[in-house]
Design a protein around this motif. Structure first.
Motif, short mmCIF file in Angstrom:
data_model
loop_
_atom_site.label_atom_id
_atom_site.label_comp_id
_atom_site.label_asym_id
_atom_site.label_seq_id
_atom_site.Cartn_x
_atom_site.Cartn_y
_atom_site.Cartn_z
N UNK A 156 31.63 55.79 87.99
CA UNK A 156 30.93 54.73 87.26
C UNK A 156 31.59 54.40 85.92
N UNK A 157 32.84 54.80 85.78
CA UNK A 157 33.62 54.50 84.57
C UNK A 157 34.86 53.70 84.95
N UNK A 158 35.26 52.83 84.04
CA UNK A 158 36.50 52.08 84.23
C UNK A 158 37.33 52.21 82.95
N UNK A 159 38.62 52.04 83.11
CA UNK A 159 39.52 52.14 81.96
C UNK A 159 40.54 51.02 82.02
N UNK A 160 40.94 50.54 80.85
CA UNK A 160 41.88 49.43 80.80
C UNK A 160 42.76 49.56 79.56
N UNK A 161 44.02 49.10 79.66
CA UNK A 161 44.93 49.05 78.52
C UNK A 161 45.13 47.59 78.14
N UNK A 162 44.75 47.26 76.92
CA UNK A 162 44.81 45.86 76.49
C UNK A 162 45.54 45.71 75.16
N UNK A 163 46.36 44.65 75.04
CA UNK A 163 46.98 44.34 73.75
C UNK A 163 45.99 43.58 72.88
N UNK A 164 46.22 43.58 71.59
CA UNK A 164 45.38 42.81 70.67
C UNK A 164 46.00 41.43 70.46
N UNK A 186 17.56 51.30 90.39
CA UNK A 186 18.77 50.78 89.75
C UNK A 186 19.54 51.85 88.97
N UNK A 187 19.22 53.12 89.23
CA UNK A 187 19.83 54.22 88.48
C UNK A 187 21.33 54.27 88.70
N UNK A 188 22.07 54.45 87.59
CA UNK A 188 23.52 54.62 87.65
C UNK A 188 23.85 55.93 86.94
N UNK A 189 24.45 56.84 87.66
CA UNK A 189 24.71 58.18 87.16
C UNK A 189 25.87 58.17 86.17
N UNK A 243 21.02 54.55 80.77
CA UNK A 243 21.54 55.56 81.68
C UNK A 243 22.75 56.30 81.11
N UNK A 244 23.25 55.84 79.96
CA UNK A 244 24.34 56.55 79.29
C UNK A 244 23.81 57.47 78.21
N UNK A 245 22.71 57.04 77.58
CA UNK A 245 22.11 57.81 76.50
C UNK A 245 20.70 58.28 76.89
N UNK A 246 20.13 59.12 76.05
CA UNK A 246 18.75 59.55 76.28
C UNK A 246 18.62 60.55 77.41
N UNK A 247 17.39 60.79 77.86
CA UNK A 247 17.11 61.81 78.88
C UNK A 247 17.89 61.61 80.18
N UNK A 248 18.14 60.35 80.54
CA UNK A 248 18.83 60.08 81.81
C UNK A 248 20.35 60.03 81.64
N UNK A 249 20.82 60.18 80.40
CA UNK A 249 22.24 60.02 80.13
C UNK A 249 23.07 61.28 80.34
N UNK A 250 24.37 61.10 80.21
CA UNK A 250 25.30 62.22 80.34
C UNK A 250 25.19 63.13 79.13
#
Length: 203
Positions: free
Chosen positions: A92-100, A83-86, A178-185
């Motif tokens: 593996x990143x998404x971005x969005x612009x949202x109003x409050x 289930x590894x996600x690099x 997979x974002x943090x720690x030894x396996x993270x970026x």
């Protein structure tokens, strides 16, 4: 004269025999010593740290890396989990612009990692209408500010302090492990990634 010669020959013969016996003793002793050394090599390998018998392996052996079998025999070559996600892959990143108000409920990761993730999306909210953000997404940046790994108040504060009509949020689509720690970026990769704003924002 003959007696003297015979004595001399006898003395010479005795000396030769003594020397020969002494040499044989040295060879025998050397052979024994080599035999003992060969026994050590058989037990521990020529380096003294060869493979240990499985029944003799102890925790310290495993800690020191003195395994009972070679890695090739154990098949212990590390493999990425299924289930590894690099987190160093931009896909593996998404971005969005949202109003409050965005309608995103955030939760803090375990203290081991820090940072916040999307717990749920409020029904009928701007986030639900836009449709990009999902529960489980890890918040990485708000605008051009990296917030990954920050405490809950600091990460959420970056959203609250934004004065933009629509605030840009960047998320990692994967679990915190997979974002943090030894396996993270690496921090360097994330800094460059966020600074370059390589993820295209949706409307």
């Amino acid at each position: 004269m003959k007696t003297t010669t015979l004595l001399a020959i006898a003395a010479t013969t005795s000396t030769t025999q003594a020397f020969t016996t002494s040499t044989n003793n040295v060879r025998t002793q050397t052979s024994l010593n080599m035999g003992l050394f060969d026994g050590v090599k058989d037990a521990f390998g020529s380096s003294g740290m060869g493979d240990l018998d499985a029944q003799r392996e102890t925790p310290i052996d495993r800690w020191m890396g003195w395994n009972t079998k070679k890695e090739a025999e154990q098949g212990s070559v590390s493999k990425a989990p299924s289930d590894f996600i690099d987190s160093m892959d931009e896909k593996n990143y998404i971005s969005v612009n949202l109003p409050k108000p965005m309608g995103i409920v955030f939760e803090e990761n375990d203290s081991e990692f820090g940072g916040i993730f999307v717990l749920e999306i409020n029904e009928g909210s701007n986030a639900e209408t836009e449709g990009t953000v999902r529960p489980g997404d890890q918040l990485v940046a708000v605008g051009t500010k990296k917030v990954s790994g920050l405490a809950f108040e600091d990460a959420l504060g970056a959203i609250i302090e934004s004065s933009e009509e629509k605030t840009k949020l960047v998320f990692f689509r994967g679990p915190s492990k997979f974002l943090y720690g030894p396996a993270g970026a690496s921090a360097e990769w994330l800094d460059e990634f966020v600074g370059a704003a390589k993820v295209e924002s949706t409307a």
